[in-house]
Design a protein around this motif. Structure first.
Motif, PDB file in Angstrom:
ATOM      1  N   GLY A 191       0.819  -1.194   0.000  1.00  0.00           N
ATOM      2  CA  GLY A 191       0.000   0.000   0.000  1.00  0.00           C
ATOM      3  C   GLY A 191       0.859   1.253   0.000  1.00  0.00           C
ATOM      4  O   GLY A 191       2.082   1.199   0.067  1.00  0.00           O
ATOM      5  N   GLN A 192       0.203   2.373  -0.071  1.00  0.00           N
ATOM      6  CA  GLN A 192       0.927   3.642  -0.083  1.00  0.00           C
ATOM      7  C   GLN A 192       1.536   3.882   1.288  1.00  0.00           C
ATOM      8  O   GLN A 192       0.854   3.765   2.304  1.00  0.00           O
ATOM      9  N   GLN A 193       2.825   4.202   1.305  1.00  0.00           N
ATOM     10  CA  GLN A 193       3.501   4.421   2.571  1.00  0.00           C
ATOM     11  C   GLN A 193       4.401   5.634   2.506  1.00  0.00           C
ATOM     12  O   GLN A 193       4.960   5.972   1.462  1.00  0.00           O
ATOM     13  N   VAL A 194       4.541   6.244   3.656  1.00  0.00           N
ATOM     14  CA  VAL A 194       5.499   7.328   3.833  1.00  0.00           C
ATOM     15  C   VAL A 194       6.424   6.915   4.967  1.00  0.00           C
ATOM     16  O   VAL A 194       5.965   6.667   6.079  1.00  0.00           O
ATOM     17  N   MET A 195       7.691   6.759   4.655  1.00  0.00           N
ATOM     18  CA  MET A 195       8.663   6.278   5.621  1.00  0.00           C
ATOM     19  C   MET A 195       9.454   7.452   6.181  1.00  0.00           C
ATOM     20  O   MET A 195       9.826   8.373   5.432  1.00  0.00           O
ATOM     21  N   GLN A 196       9.723   7.390   7.471  1.00  0.00           N
ATOM     22  CA  GLN A 196      10.418   8.493   8.121  1.00  0.00           C
ATOM     23  C   GLN A 196      11.529   7.933   8.995  1.00  0.00           C
ATOM     24  O   GLN A 196      11.327   6.958   9.733  1.00  0.00           O
ATOM     25  N   ILE A 197      12.695   8.537   8.921  1.00  0.00           N
ATOM     26  CA  ILE A 197      13.832   8.137   9.750  1.00  0.00           C
ATOM     27  C   ILE A 197      14.576   9.352  10.267  1.00  0.00           C
ATOM     28  O   ILE A 197      14.515  10.431   9.651  1.00  0.00           O
ATOM     29  N   PRO A 198      15.261   9.230  11.404  1.00  0.00           N
ATOM     30  CA  PRO A 198      15.250   8.083  12.307  1.00  0.00           C
ATOM     31  C   PRO A 198      13.984   8.048  13.153  1.00  0.00           C
ATOM     32  O   PRO A 198      13.191   8.990  13.119  1.00  0.00           O
ATOM     33  N   GLN A 199      13.792   7.007  13.917  1.00  0.00           N
ATOM     34  CA  GLN A 199      12.617   6.933  14.788  1.00  0.00           C
ATOM     35  C   GLN A 199      12.834   7.787  16.029  1.00  0.00           C
ATOM     36  O   GLN A 199      11.904   8.402  16.532  1.00  0.00           O
ATOM     37  N   TYR A 200      14.077   7.787  16.526  1.00  0.00           N
ATOM     38  CA  TYR A 200      14.422   8.573  17.710  1.00  0.00           C
ATOM     39  C   TYR A 200      15.731   9.301  17.465  1.00  0.00           C
ATOM     40  O   TYR A 200      16.593   8.823  16.733  1.00  0.00           O
ATOM     41  N   GLN A 201      15.866  10.446  18.112  1.00  0.00           N
ATOM     42  CA  GLN A 201      17.111  11.193  18.043  1.00  0.00           C
ATOM     43  C   GLN A 201      17.291  11.926  19.370  1.00  0.00           C
ATOM     44  O   GLN A 201      16.402  12.655  19.810  1.00  0.00           O
ATOM     45  N   HIS A 202      18.459  11.663  19.983  1.00  0.00           N
ATOM     46  CA  HIS A 202      18.799  12.373  21.206  1.00  0.00           C
ATOM     47  C   HIS A 202      19.952  13.307  20.883  1.00  0.00           C
ATOM     48  O   HIS A 202      20.974  12.856  20.351  1.00  0.00           O
ATOM     49  N   VAL A 203      19.801  14.576  21.195  1.00  0.00           N
ATOM     50  CA  VAL A 203      20.858  15.530  20.916  1.00  0.00           C
ATOM     51  C   VAL A 203      21.125  16.370  22.151  1.00  0.00           C
ATOM     52  O   VAL A 203      20.276  16.494  23.041  1.00  0.00           O
TER      53      VAL A 203
END
Lengths: 108, 117
Positions: free
Chosen positions: A1-13
């Motif tokens: 199906g149609q998907q939108v992928m996003q990365i990263p899942q977490y980021q600590h700065v």
């Protein structure tokens, strides 16, 4: 199906460091929107990008839409503790499809 | 307050019970959307209305879910025979259509957190 992928899942700065989240779609998008959700809150609209290669800035936030209108990024310069939250991209196909989000933690 | 309102904020129910949520959109908005969000995920589209007409419904939505917007203003989302997998935040959003692709900003409500025991 149609998907939108996003990365990263977490980021600590560390406060003052930069942060970037990336969004990718397998199909060409009509437009892309970005939302921010604070812990315990609801998504709040940040911006919409429509044109191929478009770049928009909001103070320390820079949003880009790829030339092929399949990817986008959000870059935050010199993060502050107020930037904490989850950032979602949402790509417009026949309907608005949200990515999984990137949760940003900022250490003071 | 002229934002999107949802009621209740929290709902705890037992498996097998029916639940109904209400959403009051921003008054001048003709489009109303329902999304579901689970922990660590983005909002997942469920259905949307333009005025009173339900124009699209997610294929992932089982027939236990039904939504109405009878007068083109507030909307209700009903879940029949709830299951534990229905536990999630149910978000309502609204916007005004007709601005082409330049003004598709969604205004979200605070959501209804459903817990099915």
């Amino acid at each position: 199906g149609q998907q939108v992928m996003q990365i990263p899942q977490y980021q600590h700065v560390q406060e003052g460091e930069d942060f970037t989240t990336y969004c990718n779609s397998s199909t060409t998008l009509s437009n892309i929107q970005w939302y921010k959700q604070r812990p315990g809150g609801h998504p709040v609209f940040l911006i919409q990008l429509v044109k191929s290669g478009e770049v928009k800035k909001q103070k320390r936030l820079t949003f880009q839409f790829g030339e092929a209108k399949k990817n986008s990024s959000l870059h935050i310069t010199a993060t502050q503790t107020t930037d904490v939250g989850t950032y979602f991209c949402a790509g417009r196909l026949s309907k608005l499809i949200f990515g999984q989000g990137t949760t940003l933690q900022v250490k003071p | 307050d002229t934002g999107v309102s949802q009621d209740p904020r929290h709902k705890i129910t037992k498996r097998g019970q029916n639940v109904t949520f209400r959403c009051d959109p921003i008054s001048e908005h003709n489009r109303l959307y329902w999304y579901r969000q689970t922990l660590g995920q983005g909002p997942e589209f469920l259905t949307y209305f333009q005025n009173e007409a339900q124009l699209e419904k997610s294929r992932l939505l089982s027939d236990r879910f039904s939504a109405e917007r009878p007068k083109g203003s507030f909307s209700t989302l009903e879940i029949q025979r709830t299951e534990q997998g229905d536990s999630a935040m149910y978000l309502c959003a609204s916007r005004q259509s007709g601005g082409g692709t330049t003004n598709e900003k969604l205004f979200f409500g605070s959501g209804t957190q459903l817990s099915v025991l």
